[in-house]
Design a protein around this motif. Structure first.
Motif, mmCIF file in Angstrom:
data_model
loop_
_atom_site.group_PDB
_atom_site.id
_atom_site.type_symbol
_atom_site.label_atom_id
_atom_site.label_comp_id
_atom_site.label_asym_id
_atom_site.label_seq_id
_atom_site.Cartn_x
_atom_site.Cartn_y
_atom_site.Cartn_z
ATOM 1 N N VAL A 259 0.792 -1.270 0.124
ATOM 2 C CA VAL A 259 0.054 0.013 -0.109
ATOM 3 C C VAL A 259 0.893 1.250 0.048
ATOM 4 O O VAL A 259 1.556 1.262 0.773
ATOM 5 N N ALA A 260 0.853 1.956 -1.093
ATOM 6 C CA ALA A 260 1.621 3.294 -1.316
ATOM 7 C C ALA A 260 0.767 4.409 -0.411
ATOM 8 O O ALA A 260 -0.517 4.498 -0.813
ATOM 9 N N GLN A 261 1.661 5.194 0.049
ATOM 10 C CA GLN A 261 0.994 6.676 0.549
ATOM 11 C C GLN A 261 1.616 7.661 -0.319
ATOM 12 O O GLN A 261 2.474 7.886 -0.665
ATOM 13 N N GLY A 262 0.660 8.387 -0.909
ATOM 14 C CA GLY A 262 0.775 9.709 -1.854
ATOM 15 C C GLY A 262 1.414 9.317 -3.191
ATOM 16 O O GLY A 262 2.470 9.899 -3.833
ATOM 17 N N TYR A 263 0.919 8.285 -3.929
ATOM 18 C CA TYR A 263 1.376 7.874 -5.137
ATOM 19 C C TYR A 263 0.988 9.082 -6.177
ATOM 20 O O TYR A 263 -0.134 9.507 -6.389
ATOM 21 N N ARG A 264 2.131 9.532 -6.597
ATOM 22 C CA ARG A 264 2.326 10.831 -7.459
ATOM 23 C C ARG A 264 1.314 11.722 -6.923
ATOM 24 O O ARG A 264 0.807 12.683 -7.644
ATOM 25 N N SER A 265 1.271 12.214 -5.652
ATOM 26 C CA SER A 265 0.478 13.262 -4.911
ATOM 27 C C SER A 265 0.858 14.527 -5.416
ATOM 28 O O SER A 265 0.226 15.524 -5.447
ATOM 29 N N GLU A 266 2.333 14.687 -5.395
ATOM 30 C CA GLU A 266 2.829 16.023 -5.839
ATOM 31 C C GLU A 266 2.168 16.522 -7.252
ATOM 32 O O GLU A 266 1.916 17.701 -7.288
ATOM 33 N N TYR A 267 2.207 15.515 -8.146
ATOM 34 C CA TYR A 267 1.554 15.993 -9.715
ATOM 35 C C TYR A 267 -0.028 15.855 -9.186
ATOM 36 O O TYR A 267 -0.583 16.988 -10.096
ATOM 37 N N CYS A 268 -0.811 15.287 -8.685
ATOM 38 C CA CYS A 268 -2.156 15.456 -8.489
ATOM 39 C C CYS A 268 -2.489 16.748 -7.844
ATOM 40 O O CYS A 268 -3.352 17.307 -8.018
ATOM 41 N N ASP A 269 -1.736 17.085 -6.670
ATOM 42 C CA ASP A 269 -2.020 18.197 -5.914
ATOM 43 C C ASP A 269 -1.921 19.525 -7.145
ATOM 44 O O ASP A 269 -2.524 20.522 -6.885
ATOM 45 N N PHE A 270 -0.850 19.521 -7.819
ATOM 46 C CA PHE A 270 -0.665 20.205 -9.005
ATOM 47 C C PHE A 270 -2.024 20.574 -9.781
ATOM 48 O O PHE A 270 -2.399 21.653 -9.884
ATOM 49 N N TRP A 271 -2.596 19.383 -10.251
ATOM 50 C CA TRP A 271 -3.737 19.393 -10.934
ATOM 51 C C TRP A 271 -4.894 19.873 -10.110
ATOM 52 O O TRP A 271 -5.781 20.735 -10.671
ATOM 53 N N ASP A 272 -4.914 19.480 -8.998
ATOM 54 C CA ASP A 272 -6.188 19.996 -7.937
ATOM 55 C C ASP A 272 -6.157 21.413 -7.869
ATOM 56 O O ASP A 272 -6.936 22.240 -8.051
ATOM 57 N N SER A 273 -4.944 21.972 -7.941
ATOM 58 C CA SER A 273 -4.699 23.404 -7.793
ATOM 59 C C SER A 273 -5.015 24.164 -9.061
ATOM 60 O O SER A 273 -5.488 25.625 -9.031
ATOM 61 N N LEU A 274 -5.079 23.675 -10.017
ATOM 62 C CA LEU A 274 -5.706 24.394 -11.362
ATOM 63 C C LEU A 274 -7.482 24.055 -11.528
ATOM 64 O O LEU A 274 -7.713 24.869 -12.244
#
Length: 199
Positions: free
Chosen positions: A178-193
């Motif tokens: 179970v991974a935590q934060g899988y590509r979360s840095e990028y998903c946070d970027f898309w959420d911010s848009l």
């Protein structure tokens, strides 16, 4: 799957220049294109298909799924996974994306023969480890449909938690983790848009 769009991008039958990449981003994202380019840069033509593959995979699949799962998890128990394995039966074994062609990667549809245990329908056969993996995933899916998050078998889907941003990683020959934060840095970027505000 981990590399959902790689096969499509690698199938573009001509090289893409940086200018073409910028125009593609503008066609998709309009006034947000510059921010997308900054997050997924390509300085040379040799980097464009790789960058475009990451953009499309994150925007249309990985991060869109995360947004949907987060919305769903606020209402009812939800789970998510990332398919990491490209089966030996998968027919797409060519391409030009430098970081990952469909050879050795999990492109679109890579999970289907394993989930449905249908390698013969793909004119192939499982390796011994793939056969075990396929049977394990069959058990995982069937137990989930019967009991949801109650562990009716040796393993079950972990319930999604937005704080942990957890996803089950499925691969042959690897312990399921179970991974935590899988590509979360990028998903946070898309959420911010705000691109998923309609969900």
């Amino acid at each position: 799957t981990k590399n959902e769009t790689n096969g499509w991008v690698s199938d573009i039958p001509f090289p893409l220049t940086v200018t073409m990449y910028e125009r593609i981003l503008y066609a998709f994202f309009g006034s947000l294109a510059e921010k997308v380019f900054e997050r997924y840069p390509a300085q040379r033509a040799s980097q464009v298909k790789e960058a475009l593959s990451f953009v499309l995979n994150d925007y249309a699949f990985t991060c869109a799924v995360r947004s949907t799962v987060r919305s769903s998890a606020a209402i009812e128990p939800t789970a998510t996974y990332v398919w990491m394995h490209q089966p030996s039966t998968y027919p797409r074994n060519t391409g030009t994306v430098s970081h990952c062609t469909c050879s050795g990667c999990a492109c679109h549809g890579a999970e289907l023969t394993s989930i449905f245990h249908t390698a013969t329908f793909a004119n192939g056969s499982f390796t011994p480890s793939e056969n075990t993996f396929s049977l394990d995933t069959l058990s995982l899916w069937s137990s989930f449909t019967k009991t949801a998050f109650k562990p009716a078998s040796t393993f079950t889907f972990p319930q999604y938690d937005a704080q942990q941003d957890n996803a089950l990683l499925l691969d042959v020959g690897q312990p399921w983790t179970v991974a935590q934060g899988y590509r979360s840095e990028y998903c946070d970027f898309w959420d911010s848009l705000g691109v998923y505000n309609y969900l």
